[in-house]
Design a protein around this motif. Structure first.
Motif, PDB file in Angstrom:
ATOM      1  N   GLN A 162      45.172  30.940  44.789  1.00  0.00           N
ATOM      2  CA  GLN A 162      43.860  30.903  45.449  1.00  0.00           C
ATOM      3  C   GLN A 162      42.996  29.786  44.848  1.00  0.00           C
ATOM      4  O   GLN A 162      42.277  29.084  45.547  1.00  0.00           O
ATOM      5  CB  GLN A 162      43.170  32.267  45.282  1.00  0.00           C
ATOM      6  CG  GLN A 162      41.771  32.296  45.863  1.00  0.00           C
ATOM      7  CD  GLN A 162      41.213  33.721  45.982  1.00  0.00           C
ATOM      8  OE1 GLN A 162      41.976  34.680  46.108  1.00  0.00           O
ATOM      9  NE2 GLN A 162      39.928  33.859  45.931  1.00  0.00           N
ATOM     10  N   ASN A 167      32.674  39.619  37.099  1.00  0.00           N
ATOM     11  CA  ASN A 167      32.015  38.739  38.061  1.00  0.00           C
ATOM     12  C   ASN A 167      30.502  38.724  37.859  1.00  0.00           C
ATOM     13  O   ASN A 167      29.868  37.669  37.913  1.00  0.00           O
ATOM     14  CB  ASN A 167      32.324  39.194  39.493  1.00  0.00           C
ATOM     15  CG  ASN A 167      33.807  39.125  39.826  1.00  0.00           C
ATOM     16  OD1 ASN A 167      34.608  38.632  39.029  1.00  0.00           O
ATOM     17  ND2 ASN A 167      34.186  39.623  40.993  1.00  0.00           N
ATOM     18  N   LYS A 189      41.095  37.538  33.133  1.00  0.00           N
ATOM     19  CA  LYS A 189      39.646  37.336  33.199  1.00  0.00           C
ATOM     20  C   LYS A 189      39.061  37.791  31.856  1.00  0.00           C
ATOM     21  O   LYS A 189      39.525  38.773  31.277  1.00  0.00           O
ATOM     22  CB  LYS A 189      39.047  38.201  34.315  1.00  0.00           C
ATOM     23  CG  LYS A 189      39.219  37.624  35.722  1.00  0.00           C
ATOM     24  CD  LYS A 189      38.872  38.656  36.781  1.00  0.00           C
ATOM     25  CE  LYS A 189      37.685  38.232  37.605  1.00  0.00           C
ATOM     26  NZ  LYS A 189      37.510  39.106  38.811  1.00  0.00           N
ATOM     27  N   SER A 238      35.315  31.126  49.233  1.00  0.00           N
ATOM     28  CA  SER A 238      34.384  31.232  50.348  1.00  0.00           C
ATOM     29  C   SER A 238      33.464  30.022  50.472  1.00  0.00           C
ATOM     30  O   SER A 238      33.078  29.633  51.570  1.00  0.00           O
ATOM     31  CB  SER A 238      33.516  32.485  50.142  1.00  0.00           C
ATOM     32  OG  SER A 238      32.948  32.482  48.840  1.00  0.00           O
ATOM     33  N   LYS A 279      44.094  33.362  50.099  1.00  0.00           N
ATOM     34  CA  LYS A 279      42.704  32.968  50.341  1.00  0.00           C
ATOM     35  C   LYS A 279      42.363  31.650  49.642  1.00  0.00           C
ATOM     36  O   LYS A 279      43.127  31.158  48.814  1.00  0.00           O
ATOM     37  CB  LYS A 279      41.785  34.050  49.788  1.00  0.00           C
ATOM     38  CG  LYS A 279      41.940  35.420  50.410  1.00  0.00           C
ATOM     39  CD  LYS A 279      40.914  36.363  49.765  1.00  0.00           C
ATOM     40  CE  LYS A 279      40.754  37.635  50.561  1.00  0.00           C
ATOM     41  NZ  LYS A 279      41.884  38.534  50.406  1.00  0.00           N
ATOM     42  N   ARG A 331      48.554  35.205  42.518  1.00  0.00           N
ATOM     43  CA  ARG A 331      47.485  35.358  43.514  1.00  0.00           C
ATOM     44  C   ARG A 331      46.262  34.538  43.115  1.00  0.00           C
ATOM     45  O   ARG A 331      45.735  33.758  43.900  1.00  0.00           O
ATOM     46  CB  ARG A 331      47.108  36.844  43.635  1.00  0.00           C
ATOM     47  CG  ARG A 331      46.022  37.155  44.640  1.00  0.00           C
ATOM     48  CD  ARG A 331      45.642  38.635  44.618  1.00  0.00           C
ATOM     49  NE  ARG A 331      45.165  39.093  43.330  1.00  0.00           N
ATOM     50  CZ  ARG A 331      43.944  38.842  42.847  1.00  0.00           C
ATOM     51  NH1 ARG A 331      43.062  38.183  43.564  1.00  0.00           N
ATOM     52  NH2 ARG A 331      43.593  39.267  41.650  1.00  0.00           N
ATOM     53  N   HIS A 346      39.865  43.677  41.217  1.00  0.00           N
ATOM     54  CA  HIS A 346      40.918  43.322  40.253  1.00  0.00           C
ATOM     55  C   HIS A 346      40.421  43.169  38.829  1.00  0.00           C
ATOM     56  O   HIS A 346      41.220  43.032  37.904  1.00  0.00           O
ATOM     57  CB  HIS A 346      41.559  41.993  40.670  1.00  0.00           C
ATOM     58  CG  HIS A 346      42.171  42.026  42.027  1.00  0.00           C
ATOM     59  ND1 HIS A 346      43.299  42.755  42.313  1.00  0.00           N
ATOM     60  CD2 HIS A 346      41.802  41.432  43.187  1.00  0.00           C
ATOM     61  CE1 HIS A 346      43.615  42.592  43.594  1.00  0.00           C
ATOM     62  NE2 HIS A 346      42.719  41.802  44.148  1.00  0.00           N
ATOM     63  N   ALA A 400      31.539  26.803  39.169  1.00  0.00           N
ATOM     64  CA  ALA A 400      32.970  26.729  38.830  1.00  0.00           C
ATOM     65  C   ALA A 400      33.155  26.612  37.321  1.00  0.00           C
ATOM     66  O   ALA A 400      34.031  27.271  36.746  1.00  0.00           O
ATOM     67  CB  ALA A 400      33.616  25.534  39.539  1.00  0.00           C
TER      68      ALA A 400
HETATM   69  N1  BYC Z   1      36.019  33.620  47.954  1.00  0.00           N
HETATM   70  O1  BYC Z   1      38.350  41.760  42.467  1.00  0.00           O
HETATM   71  P1  BYC Z   1      37.883  40.391  42.753  1.00  0.00           P
HETATM   72  C1  BYC Z   1      35.994  24.651  42.724  1.00  0.00           C
HETATM   73  C2  BYC Z   1      38.406  38.017  46.851  1.00  0.00           C
HETATM   74  S1  BYC Z   1      37.284  25.662  43.125  1.00  0.00           S
HETATM   75  C3  BYC Z   1      37.126  34.150  48.524  1.00  0.00           C
HETATM   76  O2  BYC Z   1      36.715  39.901  42.017  1.00  0.00           O
HETATM   77  P2  BYC Z   1      39.552  38.469  41.404  1.00  0.00           P
HETATM   78  C4  BYC Z   1      35.828  23.365  43.372  1.00  0.00           C
HETATM   79  C5  BYC Z   1      39.504  38.140  45.798  1.00  0.00           C
HETATM   80  O3  BYC Z   1      40.500  37.146  45.966  1.00  0.00           O
HETATM   81  C6  BYC Z   1      36.579  27.292  42.942  1.00  0.00           C
HETATM   82  N2  BYC Z   1      37.675  35.319  48.117  1.00  0.00           N
HETATM   83  O4  BYC Z   1      39.127  39.395  42.615  1.00  0.00           O
HETATM   84  C7  BYC Z   1      36.847  22.783  44.103  1.00  0.00           C
HETATM   85  C8  BYC Z   1      40.009  39.529  46.087  1.00  0.00           C
HETATM   86  O5  BYC Z   1      40.786  39.527  47.286  1.00  0.00           O
HETATM   87  P3  BYC Z   1      42.393  39.830  47.263  1.00  0.00           P
HETATM   88  C9  BYC Z   1      37.620  28.311  42.913  1.00  0.00           C
HETATM   89  C10 BYC Z   1      37.086  35.946  47.078  1.00  0.00           C
HETATM   90  O6  BYC Z   1      40.701  37.634  41.821  1.00  0.00           O
HETATM   91  C11 BYC Z   1      36.617  21.599  44.781  1.00  0.00           C
HETATM   92  C12 BYC Z   1      38.732  40.279  46.450  1.00  0.00           C
HETATM   93  O7  BYC Z   1      37.834  39.308  46.928  1.00  0.00           O
HETATM   94  N3  BYC Z   1      37.674  28.915  41.591  1.00  0.00           N
HETATM   95  O8  BYC Z   1      35.227  25.107  41.981  1.00  0.00           O
HETATM   96  O9  BYC Z   1      39.711  39.259  40.165  1.00  0.00           O
HETATM   97  C13 BYC Z   1      35.352  20.998  44.766  1.00  0.00           C
HETATM   98  C14 BYC Z   1      38.152  41.088  45.312  1.00  0.00           C
HETATM   99  O10 BYC Z   1      37.589  40.235  44.316  1.00  0.00           O
HETATM  100  C15 BYC Z   1      35.944  35.427  46.439  1.00  0.00           C
HETATM  101  C16 BYC Z   1      38.589  29.838  41.306  1.00  0.00           C
HETATM  102  O11 BYC Z   1      39.404  30.193  42.116  1.00  0.00           O
HETATM  103  C17 BYC Z   1      35.413  34.225  46.911  1.00  0.00           C
HETATM  104  N4  BYC Z   1      34.319  33.663  46.371  1.00  0.00           N
HETATM  105  O12 BYC Z   1      38.265  37.550  41.164  1.00  0.00           O
HETATM  106  C18 BYC Z   1      34.325  21.562  44.022  1.00  0.00           C
HETATM  107  C19 BYC Z   1      38.534  30.376  39.897  1.00  0.00           C
HETATM  108  N5  BYC Z   1      35.603  36.265  45.442  1.00  0.00           N
HETATM  109  O13 BYC Z   1      43.008  38.642  46.523  1.00  0.00           O
HETATM  110  C20 BYC Z   1      34.549  22.755  43.308  1.00  0.00           C
HETATM  111  C21 BYC Z   1      39.637  31.315  39.577  1.00  0.00           C
HETATM  112  C22 BYC Z   1      36.468  37.280  45.469  1.00  0.00           C
HETATM  113  O14 BYC Z   1      42.582  41.120  46.560  1.00  0.00           O
HETATM  114  N6  BYC Z   1      39.505  32.578  40.296  1.00  0.00           N
HETATM  115  N7  BYC Z   1      37.355  37.098  46.461  1.00  0.00           N
HETATM  116  O15 BYC Z   1      42.785  39.867  48.708  1.00  0.00           O
HETATM  117  C23 BYC Z   1      38.789  33.613  39.825  1.00  0.00           C
HETATM  118  O16 BYC Z   1      38.144  33.548  38.785  1.00  0.00           O
HETATM  119  C24 BYC Z   1      38.862  34.901  40.602  1.00  0.00           C
HETATM  120  O17 BYC Z   1      39.978  34.857  41.461  1.00  0.00           O
HETATM  121  C25 BYC Z   1      37.587  35.247  41.420  1.00  0.00           C
HETATM  122  C26 BYC Z   1      37.868  36.597  42.121  1.00  0.00           C
HETATM  123  C27 BYC Z   1      36.393  35.394  40.488  1.00  0.00           C
HETATM  124  C28 BYC Z   1      37.291  34.209  42.467  1.00  0.00           C
END
Ligand code: BYC
Length: 336
Positions: free
Chosen positions: A56, A240, A236, A125, A122, A52, A226, A148
């Motif tokens: 994403q 957050n 993680k 945002s 997803k 997931r 999560h 990021a």
């Molecule tokens: N937007 O429990 P949480 C870049 C969702 S690329 C949308 O905190 P999690 C770049 C979350 O999915 C940047 N949805 O969840 C590229 C969950 O929904 P589901 C991307 C969001 O996963 C091109 C729910 O809310 N970076 O920098 O533990 C050009 C509850 O949230 C958002 C990454 O993806 C959001 N902002 O933590 C320039 C980094 N926030 O799935 C730049 C890796 C939360 O239960 N990802 N949700 O339906 C992560 O670190 C984590 O997935 C998150 C969310 C911190 C984003």
């Protein structure tokens, strides 16, 4: 419905069902700070969480090409155009590393893309906001790539080996991206009053959405977020809110250096906390954007789905080429 926990829970606090899923060898690797590799035993929940998050993340990289790509043909100089093209290509590369890393968990990237296209998965945002001026390209580099980096550097220590290794290279490239954004804004901020006003307007519009990139507020174990489980699994490393605060603390002095202001009158250094105080983020907007009601959600998805459809012949040709040459390559190797 959304929320996160501040600290990783002790094993006793994790739900019995999840703990029961964990084998002793899996827990030993996590407890010793080791890495889980694709062939290692892992709980199904761990695998699903990684798919997931990594999907994403990969989707965010490729959708993130759109707002920036919007300015390639209008970059103000050949040098700026070349830099922006390289950056947009980097984002495609990040998507590729991340889809490839996700595939080590037994999923197919074509299926992940289908899930993006029909809304089951997803993307961040932040990419649902428009890039109205050239200064927005600077604000994306400085603020969005800056956020990021803060979010992703800890992922280099993620417990899943392929994700952690992919993030090392992604983070190196992101730091160039952040500097190019800072450089664009620095140039504009030192320019004519109209250029400085354009830079300030971009920062005003991108500040709050950048803070929302870190996800919803940490609001306790029972709220359905999560973070608690992801921290217990070493996916993680910080909540957050901790990362959001780190980003704010890092960015305020940089705004001073640029001679620009951040649109939050409450931003003041709190000696006791050792952090900047700030106005709480209004997450209503984040939830609206996540639900598909941001300014550009429809446009981004329509463009992505259209590009995927129009690119079908390229994928077909690549597959036909691979099928035609695969036996010959194998025979060649055998003969050598
Ligand atoms: N937007 O429990 P949480 C870049 C969702 S690329 C949308 O905190 P999690 C770049 C979350 O999915 C940047 N949805 O969840 C590229 C969950 O929904 P589901 C991307 C969001 O996963 C091109 C729910 O809310 N970076 O920098 O533990 C050009 C509850 O949230 C958002 C990454 O993806 C959001 N902002 O933590 C320039 C980094 N926030 O799935 C730049 C890796 C939360 O239960 N990802 N949700 O339906 C992560 O670190 C984590 O997935 C998150 C969310 C911190 C984003």
């Amino acid at each position: 419905m959304y929320g996160n926990d501040f600290a990783p829970p002790a094993a006793g606090e994790r739900t019995a069902a999840v703990v029961a899923e964990e084998s002793a060898s899996f827990r030993d690797v996590l407890d010793s700070g080791g890495r889980i590799e694709p062939r290692d035993e892992m709980p199904e929940g761990y695998r699903r969480t990684l798919i997931r998050q990594m999907a994403q993340h990969a989707h965010s990289e490729i959708i993130g090409m759109q707002p920036e790509g919007n300015w390639i043909s209008r970059a103000p100089s050949l040098r700026r155009k070349a830099i922006l093209m390289a950056k947009v290509q980097d984002e495609a590369g990040h998507g590729l590393y991340l889809y490839a890393a996700a595939e080590t968990l037994g999923v197919d990237r074509a299926d992940l893309l289908d899930q993006l296209h029909d809304g089951r998965q997803k993307y961040s945002s932040i990419f649902n906001y428009p890039t109205l001026t050239w200064a927005d390209v600077g604000a994306i580099g400085w603020l969005v790539d800056g956020a990021a980096i803060v979010n992703q550097v800890p992922l280099c220590r993620c417990s899943y080996g392929p994700y952690a290794r992919a993030m090392v290279r992604v983070c190196k490239e992101e730091s160039f991206h952040q500097r190019q954004g800072f450089d664009i804004l620095h140039t504009l901020a030192q320019g004519t009053p109209a250029q400085k006003a354009m830079a300030q307007d971009a920062v005003d519009r991108y500040w709050w959405p950048s803070l929302m990139m870190f996800g919803p507020a940490d609001s306790g174990a029972d709220s359905g977020g999560h973070t608690a489980q992801s921290m217990a699994w070493g996916i993680k490393r910080f909540s957050n809110d901790e990362l959001r605060q780190k980003f704010i603390d890092m960015t305020v002095p940089q705004a001073d250096a640029l001679g620009l202001t951040l649109p939050d009158p409450a931003l003041t250094w709190n000696e006791e906390r050792g952090h900047f105080d700030h106005t709480p983020v209004d997450f209503t907007e984040l939830f609206e954007v996540i639900a598909g009601r941001g300014p550009c959600n429809e446009q981004r998805m329509a463009h992505r789905v259209g590009a995927h459809r129009d690119g079908a012949w390229v994928r077909d040709a690549a597959e036909a080429y691979a099928a035609k040459h695969a036996p010959r390559a194998t025979a060649g190797e055998g003969a050598a």
